[in-house]
Design a protein around this motif. Structure first.
Motif, short mmCIF file in Angstrom:
data_model
loop_
_atom_site.label_atom_id
_atom_site.label_comp_id
_atom_site.label_asym_id
_atom_site.label_seq_id
_atom_site.Cartn_x
_atom_site.Cartn_y
_atom_site.Cartn_z
N VAL A 1 0.97 -1.45 0.13
CA VAL A 1 0.06 -0.19 0.20
C VAL A 1 0.99 1.14 0.27
O VAL A 1 0.55 2.20 -0.66
N ASP A 2 1.84 1.28 0.75
CA ASP A 2 2.67 2.53 0.83
C ASP A 2 2.88 2.43 -0.76
O ASP A 2 3.90 3.97 -0.95
N LYS A 3 3.33 1.90 -1.56
CA LYS A 3 4.31 1.68 -2.37
C LYS A 3 2.94 2.10 -3.44
O LYS A 3 3.81 2.82 -3.94
N LEU A 4 1.77 2.03 -3.67
CA LEU A 4 0.66 2.61 -4.23
C LEU A 4 0.13 4.06 -3.82
O LEU A 4 0.16 4.97 -4.93
N GLU A 5 1.01 4.62 -2.52
CA GLU A 5 0.69 5.34 -2.40
C GLU A 5 2.07 6.49 -2.80
O GLU A 5 1.21 7.38 -4.03
N TYR A 6 2.62 6.04 -3.58
CA TYR A 6 4.06 6.64 -3.59
C TYR A 6 3.85 6.95 -5.25
O TYR A 6 3.80 7.89 -5.63
N PHE A 7 3.02 5.91 -5.54
CA PHE A 7 3.10 5.99 -7.32
C PHE A 7 1.74 6.95 -7.66
O PHE A 7 2.75 7.62 -8.75
N LEU A 8 1.20 6.98 -6.68
CA LEU A 8 -0.60 7.51 -6.75
C LEU A 8 -0.07 9.51 -6.31
O LEU A 8 -0.23 10.00 -7.54
N TYR A 9 0.93 9.64 -5.63
CA TYR A 9 1.17 10.42 -5.01
C TYR A 9 2.47 11.21 -5.34
O TYR A 9 2.14 12.40 -5.28
N ALA A 10 3.24 10.28 -5.23
CA ALA A 10 4.01 11.26 -5.01
C ALA A 10 4.35 11.47 -7.06
O ALA A 10 5.81 12.51 -7.54
N GLU A 11 4.41 10.41 -7.21
CA GLU A 11 5.48 9.65 -9.67
C GLU A 11 4.18 10.50 -10.19
O GLU A 11 4.59 11.13 -10.80
N LEU A 12 3.03 10.58 -9.92
CA LEU A 12 1.16 10.34 -10.80
C LEU A 12 1.41 11.84 -10.25
O LEU A 12 0.02 13.13 -11.01
N MET A 13 1.60 12.54 -9.08
CA MET A 13 0.98 13.84 -8.61
C MET A 13 -0.15 13.77 -7.85
O MET A 13 -0.98 14.73 -8.34
#
Length: 406
Positions: free
Chosen positions: A347-359
């Protein structure tokens, strides 16, 4: 029935995993810019009076709409062109354009845009042949017997609406967003042109990428029913490639390979092939449709807030194993001491993808949403009962998930 029993005895089909599904998809796909020259010929096959519904944003950033209208005119096809700019197509709009199509004796509909436009043309194609509002046939009060032919020209890699027979229509006056589907509403043809999707801003490109991920994740991957390994591996590879090419395209909006791959993944995420009889219960989609019905926010952005919170919630309450498997397959999460630890890192990895990478925004607060209507929304979904899935969720669980989105 006796033949089924006979084969069960031969193959021992009474065992735990029995795979049963029906797959049908009649859409003819024309992929690539050079194939686009065939659009007028395909349209002419269905008639010489066309309504072209196009995305205003797509028209504003490219010259493609003018080019398409010229192509149709050169083939002596009468065209009535109308733009749409709503993030969630409205019932009132569908009814108004349907009346116009009847008055203008329209024979074929061409949708040029994202999910909003393509859902609209599908709903219009059905409503043209009814004497009722689209609300009435969507809710089953009016039987759907005929529909105008639809040609889909997606300008986003997101909803997959170009290759399925469903859609969503909002009714703001009722605070509802309803799904619809019917075999008559499959597009006759889809012209998938990767270059067209490059008209999208980084923000909407990122939202589309997330939307594709959610279609696979919730629609087919995170289900309780057993899945055939072939279907499972296809889902995992599609999601893994989705992450790969999403990361590329948000850094280079004109990367053709990334755009082309994302177009294919978006279409196959929701064209029916992956469903494989899993009997999906789309909890997050149900919640987001309520949010959109009340607040009219873009679907993918609402889902980006909800999905990680839902995954964390079910992982902590008995659903850790499947979340962990998703993390290993899609985000290359290494096994931890416990499945719960692996699931939480997933879930942490998914959140990083959505919120940090896809912004994408991580909270409903970014849209001015509060908990004011949460209890009412949840009752609209489960009516005091439970939603079945990896774990069963009741109204108390759904409110907790929504509250964690603030």
């Amino acid at each position: 029935m006796r033949y089924i029993i006979f084969f069960q005895e031969i193959f021992d089909l009474g065992r735990k995993n029995v795979y049963q599904f029906r797959f049908y998809n009649p859409v003819t796909v024309y992929f690539g810019l050079e194939k686009f020259d065939e659009l007028p010929t395909v349209a002419r096959y269905y008639g010489d009076r066309a309504l072209v519904l196009y995305s205003e944003a797509f028209n504003r950033h490219t010259d493609y709409v003018d080019m398409i209208l010229r192509m149709l005119k050169e083939r002596d096809i009468y065209t009535l062109a109308i733009s749409e700019s709503m993030p969630n197509p409205r019932g009132e709009f569908v009814d108004r354009i349907s009346r116009l199509c009847r008055n203008e004796r329209i024979e074929v509909l061409i949708g040029i845009g994202g999910g909003s436009v393509l859902d609209s043309v599908k709903a219009i194609s059905a409503s043209v042949y009814t004497n009722a509002s689209c609300w009435e046939w969507i809710t089953g009060k009016e039987e759907l017997k005929m529909a105008l032919p639809v040609i889909a020209v997606p300008t986003t890699a997101a909803t997959g609406s170009e290759m399925n027979s469903g859609g969503l229509i909002s009714f703001p006056e009722r605070r509802e967003k309803l799904s619809f589907g019917h075999p008559l509403l499959f597009p006759k043809a889809a012209f998938i042109i990767p270059e067209f999707t490059a008209s999208q801003s980084r923000e909407y490109t990122a939202a589309g990428c997330a939307d594709v991920m959610f279609h696979i994740m919730e629609g087919n991957y995170f289900t309780r029913a057993p899945k055939m390994e072939t279907h499972l591996k296809v889902m995992e590879e599609l999601m893994k490639n989705l992450v790969k090419y999403s990361r590329i395209v948000v850094e280079d909006l004109h990367n053709y390979d990334a755009r082309a791959n994302l177009c294919v993944i978006a279409s196959w995420a929701l064209n029916g092939f992956l469903e494989n009889g899993t009997g999906r219960i789309a909890v997050c989609h149900a919640l987001e449709h309520q949010i959109s019905g009340y607040y009219d926010i873009p679907h993918a952005k609402g889902m980006a807030v909800i999905v990680p919170k839902w995954l964390r919630y079910i992982a902590e309450r008995g659903g850790a194993e499947q979340v962990a498997e998703f993390g290993k397959a899609v985000f290359d999460v290494k096994s931890k001491k416990s499945k719960l630890q692996t699931a939480i890192e997933t879930v942490d990895k998914l959140e990083y993808f959505l919120y940090a990478e896809l912004m994408l925004p991580s909270s409903f607060l970014a849209y001015g949403i509060t908990d004011k209507h949460f209890n009412e929304m949840v009752q609209n979904i489960c009516h005091g009962g439970k939603l079945t899935g990896i774990i069963n969720l009741d109204s108390h669980d759904l409110v907790n998930i929504l509250n964690s989105c603030l």
